[in-house]
Design a protein around this motif. Structure first.
Motif: not given
Ligand code: GAP
Length: 433
Positions: A372-398
């Motif tokens: 789970w990640d809700d820190r910073g903006n979406i771009g930063k969260r993608y960046f952090a997940q990319d660096e640990i190799g998470t294959p998929w990010c799911v975003t809940v939006d409006f």
């Protein structure tokens, strides 16, 4: 552009491993301890996935293999009989100027050290053999009993050979698989976890009838099985090769031996050994096999596949490292990735989004390793997940609140698609198959 950058990759991996929680120096708050490393929150997941994939292929994937988990400390007689107390050695040289000691065959380190004393001649003593077994003292009364931390996990399989035959329905040919810690008092640990004093091995000991031709065939089959395992999990096949051992380089127990090597940033390096141990071990322990169909009694021969968990983990990290402009990502096979999915609410301060995202996170967590990640903006969260190799990010939006769809962003392509919440689990399970 998808470029695998090699220059300075080791320094980048060491920094990334620390920054993101893969590998930390052991006992770091006291200045570290040479040859010992700790795995952090994502490192332990990666390493466990490597072990799980090994066990799935080498134990569950076969009808002729069972597993065991033997003790690390064994009766010291084991090491006498196995030849380790006499022959488990490396050549050690000492610098006459500063008295530092190194492995004679570690050319890079030897050269670096010669450069430090480049005005001196003849700095090295003759090579001495140095035993790699780690001694431990046991008991409550003096003198304490000297024993050893196992130098290879293998002997626990041999000493349990009869127990396994008597307690299960295995018949030759069959194998015993094991994963566990081994310890070596390495003269020059280095290259992150590559050469450590405490490390893990994943091994199969495969017992066959004593027959030159058949056992050679088995040896060749296991070479392919093990090479394909690395390739199927995504390692670059151009960076993998076999390296046959010359007789004088073979371990004391090996009839013949081949390494699977990986082309690391520090050169071609052993990742796994495939050994034909003949009847060396069972013979020395005085163990035989009785074929109750034919009434034959003989000492089986052994073909061994001996992989290093830490080396495989390190090389999966190195092999998956990618730079794409400013973006760094690990192109890990999803089966190995520490987290399969990361779930985010688009905005952390919108309660409806957070609640919806928490529900998805909790549901997926029942089946997959999810973060789970809700820190910073979406771009930063993608960046952090990319660096640990998470294959998929799911975003809940409006839009999610209106039509029950979320965006799923793919690590490697960066592409996003909208998927119905009901279909998420099936989507990921299909990708992981
Ligand atoms: N039972 C056979 C055996 O132990 P080995 O070639 O000495 O054979 C097998 O070791 C594997 O264990 C190596 O290919 C390597 O992956 C791993 N290994 C050995 N020494 C290591 C060390 N000091 N640090 C990390 N891994 C090591």
């Amino acid at each position: 552009m998808d470029v695998n950058i090699h220059t300075n990759v080791m320094e980048k991996i060491v920094a990334l491993a620390k920054r993101r929680g893969f590998i930390f120096p052991g006992s770091e708050i006291y200045g570290g301890y040479q040859g010992f490393w700790d795995y952090g929150p994502v490192g332990v997941e990666l390493k466990n996935n490597v072990k799980r994939e090994w066990w799935k292929t080498m134990v569950y994937g076969r009808e002729d293999v069972v597993g065991i988990d033997a003790a690390i400390i064994m009766n010291p007689t084991v090491w006498e009989k196995s030849g380790h107390l006499k022959a488990f050695t490396d050549p050690l040289v000492e610098c006459r100027v500063c008295h530092k000691r190194f492995r004679e065959d570690n050319e890079e380190i030897i050269k670096d050290h010669e450069n430090i004393h480049n005005d001196e001649k003849d700095i090295w003593t003759d090579a001495k053999t140095f035993n790699l077994m780690t001694e431990v003292l046991l008991g409550t009364t003096e003198p304490k009993e000297k024993s050893y931390l196992r130098g290879e996990i293998t002997q626990g399989v041999f000493t349990n050979f009869k127990n396994v035959v008597d307690s299960t329905r295995v018949k030759i040919p069959f194998g015993i698989g094991q994963i566990g810690k081994a310890f070596r008092n390495e003269i020059t640990p280095g290259n992150l976890t590559f050469r450590s004093r405490e490390f893990e091995q994943m091994e199969l000991e495969y017992f066959v009838k004593p027959d030159e031709k058949d056992s050679e065939k088995t040896f060749e089959e296991f070479k392919e099985i093990r090479m394909n395992w690395y390739k199927d999990l995504g390692m670059d096949s151009k960076k993998l090769r076999f390296h046959d051992h010359e007789p004088e380089k073979r371990a004391h127990y090996a009839k013949y031996a081949t390494d699977i090597e990986y082309e690391a940033p520090f050169g071609w390096s052993e990742m796994e050994g495939i050994h034909h141990r003949g009847d060396y071990d069972l013979g020395n322990h005085g163990l035989k096999y009785n074929d109750n169909l034919t009434n034959e009694e003989y000492t089986p021969w052994v073909v061994e596949t001996s992989g290093g968990v830490d080396r495989a983990t390190l090389f999966f990290l190195v092999d998956s490292y990618r730079e794409d402009g400013d973006r760094v990502y690990l192109k890990l096979n999803p089966k190995l990735a520490p987290y399969k999915v990361a779930v985010f609410p688009l905005l952390a301060n919108k309660l409806e989004l957070v609640e919806k995202a928490r529900g998805i996170y909790k549901d997926l967590k029942k089946e997959l390793v999810v973060t789970w990640d809700d820190r910073g903006n979406i771009g930063k969260r993608y960046f952090a997940q990319d660096e640990i190799g998470t294959p998929w990010c799911v975003t809940v939006d409006f839009q999610t609140l209106e039509d029950e769809t979320v965006t799923v962003r793919d690590r490697d392509s960066g592409k996003q698609e909208r998927i119905n919440i009901d279909k998420l689990s099936e989507y990921f399970q299909n990708e992981l198959r």
